[in-house]
Design a protein around this motif. Sequence first.
Motif, PDB file in Angstrom:
ATOM      1  N   GLN A  90      -2.751  -8.569   5.393  1.00 57.50           N
ATOM      2  CA  GLN A  90      -1.569  -7.838   5.844  1.00 57.50           C
ATOM      3  C   GLN A  90      -1.251  -6.688   4.902  1.00 57.50           C
ATOM      4  N   ALA A  91      -1.384  -6.925   3.601  1.00 56.56           N
ATOM      5  CA  ALA A  91      -1.130  -5.853   2.628  1.00 56.56           C
ATOM      6  C   ALA A  91      -2.104  -4.700   2.837  1.00 56.56           C
ATOM      7  N   GLU A  94      -1.088  -2.829   6.025  1.00 54.63           N
ATOM      8  CA  GLU A  94       0.124  -2.037   5.788  1.00 54.63           C
ATOM      9  C   GLU A  94      -0.210  -0.760   5.029  1.00 54.63           C
ATOM     10  N   GLN A  95      -1.142  -0.850   4.077  1.00 56.24           N
ATOM     11  CA  GLN A  95      -1.558   0.342   3.339  1.00 56.24           C
ATOM     12  C   GLN A  95      -2.233   1.337   4.279  1.00 56.24           C
ATOM     13  N   GLY A  98       0.374   2.997   6.548  1.00 57.28           N
ATOM     14  CA  GLY A  98       1.174   3.978   5.823  1.00 57.28           C
ATOM     15  C   GLY A  98       0.406   5.237   5.457  1.00 57.28           C
ATOM     16  N   SER A 127       3.540  -9.669  12.305  1.00 58.48           N
ATOM     17  CA  SER A 127       4.342  -9.831  11.092  1.00 58.48           C
ATOM     18  C   SER A 127       4.743  -8.482  10.509  1.00 58.48           C
ATOM     19  N   ILE A 128       3.833  -7.512  10.541  1.00 57.54           N
ATOM     20  CA  ILE A 128       4.148  -6.165  10.055  1.00 57.54           C
ATOM     21  C   ILE A 128       5.234  -5.537  10.924  1.00 57.54           C
ATOM     22  N   SER A 130       7.471  -7.051  12.733  1.00 58.80           N
ATOM     23  CA  SER A 130       8.737  -7.766  12.566  1.00 58.80           C
ATOM     24  C   SER A 130       9.414  -7.455  11.232  1.00 58.80           C
ATOM     25  N   SER A 131       8.616  -7.048  10.241  1.00 62.59           N
ATOM     26  CA  SER A 131       9.175  -6.787   8.914  1.00 62.59           C
ATOM     27  C   SER A 131      10.072  -5.559   8.894  1.00 62.59           C
ATOM     28  N   GLY A 132       9.830  -4.620   9.806  1.00 55.15           N
ATOM     29  CA  GLY A 132      10.618  -3.394   9.844  1.00 55.15           C
ATOM     30  C   GLY A 132      10.200  -2.346   8.837  1.00 55.15           C
ATOM     31  N   ARG A 133       9.164  -2.643   8.062  1.00 48.96           N
ATOM     32  CA  ARG A 133       8.716  -1.671   7.053  1.00 48.96           C
ATOM     33  C   ARG A 133       7.985  -0.490   7.693  1.00 48.96           C
ATOM     34  N   HIS A 134       7.440  -0.724   8.880  1.00 45.95           N
ATOM     35  CA  HIS A 134       6.781   0.349   9.620  1.00 45.95           C
ATOM     36  C   HIS A 134       7.266   0.311  11.064  1.00 45.95           C
TER      37      HIS A 134
END
Length: 256
Positions: A90-91, A94-95, A98, A127-128, A130-134
């Motif tokens: 996941q990390a 996400e990278q 972004g 999960s990404i 749902s996190s709201g980071r993206h």
Amino acid sequence: MKRILIIGIGAGNPDYITAQAIAALNQVDVFFLMDKGEAKQAMIALRRDICTRFIRPDRRYRFAEARSPDWSRDAGEYGTVIDGLNRDKQAVFEQLIGAELQDGQCAGILVWGDPALYDSTIRIIDSIASSGRHAIDYEVIPGISSLQALTARHRTTLNRIGRPVEITTGRRLAAGGWPADADSVFVMLDADQAFARLAGADLDIFWGAYIGTPDEILVAGRLADVADEITRKRAAARAAHGWIMDSYLLRRRDRD
């Protein structure tokens, strides 16, 4: 908003690509590829070949590669190890989201077989999101799974009429033995060849490795008669290629 398409590309044969998957491929601006090391470069090459074959010549796209996190089956309790692996994946995703995907663009993740069958990509992307980071939206495009490809190549069915079937892993088969009430059992992710422990049972086996590829190997028959042959061929193939992807169907022989 960024868009992600999780695309099932089938179990090894480019001809398994569906019309829906081809349409999805032609919407993608950047494909995220997970590099799993030199031994599995053939899997990366197949993904690139699929894009070359099915994406329109006038469509511009690119690839963004990242190293897949390392892990070991023997690093601890299996579920805990997989949870840790998925957090690391996941990390990485996400990278990539972004750094490689702009607002309004579409990314494609090409999943071997079908994304819903023993693959964590859907859970990771959900999960990404749902996190709201993206700010992302995603869609899942089904593919031809190893289960479907294996039974088709052996010209058999997954189950018999009115009989139950179970889909499981080699680890669970080894730990629990033959599942209660099951008539047929489809087994994936069997690094330790759990079928050998059932060689005394009256079962048929339909085994295959590298299904749909030029390296495909198929063996079928009464388990007691072909278990040693499968073990030999599996070991030779793994030594030759540096990796192996195989699955098999076990079925009771008490037909009526």
